[in-house]
Design a protein around this motif. Structure first.
Motif, PDB file in Angstrom:
ATOM      1  N   VAL A   3       1.109  -3.503  -8.786  1.00  0.00           N
ATOM      2  CA  VAL A   3       1.576  -3.936  -7.338  1.00  0.00           C
ATOM      3  C   VAL A   3       1.336  -5.301  -7.027  1.00  0.00           C
ATOM      4  O   VAL A   3       1.771  -6.371  -6.574  1.00  0.00           O
ATOM      5  CB  VAL A   3       1.429  -2.997  -5.944  1.00  0.00           C
ATOM      6  N   GLY A   4      -0.279  -5.224  -7.185  1.00  0.00           N
ATOM      7  CA  GLY A   4      -0.811  -6.522  -6.814  1.00  0.00           C
ATOM      8  C   GLY A   4      -0.267  -7.893  -7.765  1.00  0.00           C
ATOM      9  O   GLY A   4      -0.317  -8.695  -7.342  1.00  0.00           O
ATOM     10  N   LEU A   5      -0.094  -7.569  -9.131  1.00  0.00           N
ATOM     11  CA  LEU A   5       0.362  -8.716  -9.932  1.00  0.00           C
ATOM     12  C   LEU A   5       1.803  -9.177  -9.519  1.00  0.00           C
ATOM     13  O   LEU A   5       1.905 -10.343  -9.560  1.00  0.00           O
ATOM     14  CB  LEU A   5       0.193  -8.070 -11.327  1.00  0.00           C
ATOM     15  N   ALA A  43       0.678  -1.104   0.083  1.00  0.00           N
ATOM     16  CA  ALA A  43       0.036   0.053  -0.154  1.00  0.00           C
ATOM     17  C   ALA A  43       0.948   1.162  -0.099  1.00  0.00           C
ATOM     18  O   ALA A  43       0.515   2.328  -0.752  1.00  0.00           O
ATOM     19  CB  ALA A  43      -0.835   0.035   1.197  1.00  0.00           C
ATOM     20  N   THR A  44       2.016   1.040   0.769  1.00  0.00           N
ATOM     21  CA  THR A  44       2.777   2.507   0.852  1.00  0.00           C
ATOM     22  C   THR A  44       3.512   2.882  -0.627  1.00  0.00           C
ATOM     23  O   THR A  44       3.656   3.915  -0.984  1.00  0.00           O
ATOM     24  CB  THR A  44       4.177   2.192   1.707  1.00  0.00           C
ATOM     25  N   ILE A  45       4.012   1.590  -1.162  1.00  0.00           N
ATOM     26  CA  ILE A  45       4.583   1.861  -2.209  1.00  0.00           C
ATOM     27  C   ILE A  45       3.618   1.998  -3.379  1.00  0.00           C
ATOM     28  O   ILE A  45       4.050   3.300  -4.139  1.00  0.00           O
ATOM     29  CB  ILE A  45       5.310   0.290  -3.010  1.00  0.00           C
ATOM     30  N   LEU A  46       2.592   1.502  -3.655  1.00  0.00           N
ATOM     31  CA  LEU A  46       1.642   2.013  -4.669  1.00  0.00           C
ATOM     32  C   LEU A  46       1.095   3.631  -4.552  1.00  0.00           C
ATOM     33  O   LEU A  46       0.848   4.252  -5.452  1.00  0.00           O
ATOM     34  CB  LEU A  46       0.716   1.143  -4.881  1.00  0.00           C
ATOM     35  N   LEU A  47       0.751   3.860  -3.065  1.00  0.00           N
ATOM     36  CA  LEU A  47       0.343   5.343  -2.920  1.00  0.00           C
ATOM     37  C   LEU A  47       1.258   6.450  -3.317  1.00  0.00           C
ATOM     38  O   LEU A  47       0.873   7.289  -3.709  1.00  0.00           O
ATOM     39  CB  LEU A  47      -0.056   5.145  -1.453  1.00  0.00           C
ATOM     40  N   GLY A  66       4.485   0.143 -10.528  1.00  0.00           N
ATOM     41  CA  GLY A  66       4.289  -0.484  -9.420  1.00  0.00           C
ATOM     42  C   GLY A  66       4.749  -1.968  -9.422  1.00  0.00           C
ATOM     43  O   GLY A  66       5.286  -2.500  -8.446  1.00  0.00           O
ATOM     44  N   TYR A  67       4.658  -2.458 -10.552  1.00  0.00           N
ATOM     45  CA  TYR A  67       5.028  -3.805 -10.846  1.00  0.00           C
ATOM     46  C   TYR A  67       6.647  -4.061 -10.420  1.00  0.00           C
ATOM     47  O   TYR A  67       7.099  -4.722  -9.836  1.00  0.00           O
ATOM     48  CB  TYR A  67       4.689  -4.461 -12.177  1.00  0.00           C
TER      49      TYR A  67
END
Length: 397
Positions: free
Chosen positions: A120-122, A86-90, A386-387
């Motif tokens: 990030v999720g993938l 969450a920190t990274i993507l935000l 993100g990825y």
């Protein structure tokens, strides 16, 4: 007992969420709702920033649940976002939006956050949720055509000399009243997403709920129609200004409801991590995000309000009204179905649509092209960054 390292990550994630909320308030939700009104000289830039902050906060608390849940849990299957994710993507998404704010180009916040969550999720091993992507992409693609088309037709109606404004504006007010009576509010009803004013009142009327909802909706629309007709009879120009400012307020409220989820959705997923013993009510996160929107609107929105109001088109009251009505309807559709949308895309599309009534005069084609490219680029860049960032973090740590 929460692990100190996890607690630190949650604190950092909360800070990143607040930064994201601030950038949204300074950018899309803080600048776009009153930009047409400022362009029509119905309100000053600074006063618009102040009012939009308060209304955005109210919308975040009363309507933010659906989009927050969709962003936090509905974009990637098989995994839950961690505090580090969450920190990274935000931070990634907020960084892209900040670039848009300081360059004067309205970066689509929904594109950056959605792309960062997916990327990030993938990278965490999640699976794509294609039905959700199709639903989101469909709305994103339709917004310029539906919003711009409705704005164009509304502007044509208001400029039609055969239909006096004392008739056309009250009818438009009635349509807005129908929508307003049926939008969901978190504090009404027992469902997590809340219930509408019409549905809530209908439960207290001794008739079938469906019939009661229709009757209440009609009466609500009739009241606004009569109110606007009375105002127009007193002073046409003042009535236009009043209607325009009311629409700006409704769009600002809707912006808070649809945009706060982009900031607190990932944080909601992080706090719902099964390995943690901390439980934060969604309403608390919505208030937290609403405060961020408020701060961003008050501190950073005037620059973007000026950019959208003056750089895209010199709007009059009629074209501004035409731009805000579809913006309000689209925003509430997104809130109802929990679909993240960019208010920059919504408002800019409506502004362009209303501008075609006068042949697109005052619009910069080059500016519009750069804006669209910025929207698409922010989505692709957010997914890639993100990825890549999440993959690198997992490799290193």
């Amino acid at each position: 007992m929460v692990d100190p390292g996890q607690l630190l990550l949650l604190i950092i994630a909360s800070g990143a969420s607040f930064i994201m909320a601030w950038t949204i308030g300074a950018g899309s939700s803080g600048s776009t709702p009153f930009a047409p009104a400022v362009g029509a000289r119905a309100i000053s830039v600074m006063r618009a920033g102040f009012i939009v902050g308060i209304l955005g906060f109210a919308g975040a608390v009363l309507q933010g649940a659906n989009v927050a849940d969709a962003v936090g849990t509905g974009l990637v299957g098989g995994i839950s976002l961690t505090a580090s994710a969450a920190t990274i993507l935000l931070l990634l998404a907020a960084g892209l939006v900040v670039i848009g704010i300081f360059t004067g180009y309205p970066i689509a916040t929904a594109f950056t956050v959605t792309g960062a969550v997916i990327g990030v999720g993938l990278a965490l091993g999640g699976t794509p949720v294609w039905p959700a992507y199709i639903e989101i992409a469909t709305l994103w693609v339709l917004i310029p055509f539906v919003g711009g088309g409705i704005a164009y037709l509304t502007a044509r109606l208001l400029r039609n000399e055969n239909i006096p404004e004392r008739y056309s504006i009250p009818v438009l007010g009635g349509i807005v009243g129908l929508i307003l009576a049926n939008i969901p509010f978190t504090l009404l009803g027992s469902a997590p997403s809340g219930a509408s004013i019409a549905a809530t009142i209908a439960t207290r009327i001794p008739v079938a709920p469906t019939i009661g909802t229709v009757v209440v909706s009609f009466l609500f629309a009739l009241f606004l129609t009569i109110l606007l007709r009375w105002d127009l009879n007193s002073d046409v120009e003042a009535a236009q200004q009043h209607f325009l400012l009311a629409l700006g307020g409704l769009v600002a409220f809707s912006a808070g409801g649809s945009q706060v989820g982009l900031a607190v959705g990932p944080l909601l997923a992080a706090f719902n991590d099964a390995s943690l013993s901390i439980t934060i009510p969604l309403i608390t996160l919505l208030v937290f995000g609403g405060i961020g929107l408020l701060a961003g609107s008050w501190m950073g929105a005037p620059r973007m309000i000026k950019a959208i109001a003056q750089d895209y088109s010199s709007l009059g009251p009629r074209r501004s009204i035409a731009a805000l009505i579809p913006s309000f309807a689209i925003a509430q559709t997104a809130v109802l179905f929990g679909i993240p949308v960019s208010f920059n895309e919504v408002i800019v599309s409506a502004v362009v649509g209303s501008g075609f009534v006068v042949g697109g005069a005052g619009m910069s084609t080059q500016k519009m092209l750069y804006t669209v490219l910025a929207w698409l680029g922010s989505l692709v860049l957010a997914i890639g960054l993100g990825y890549g960032t999440m993959w690198l973090v997992q490799v290193v740590f």
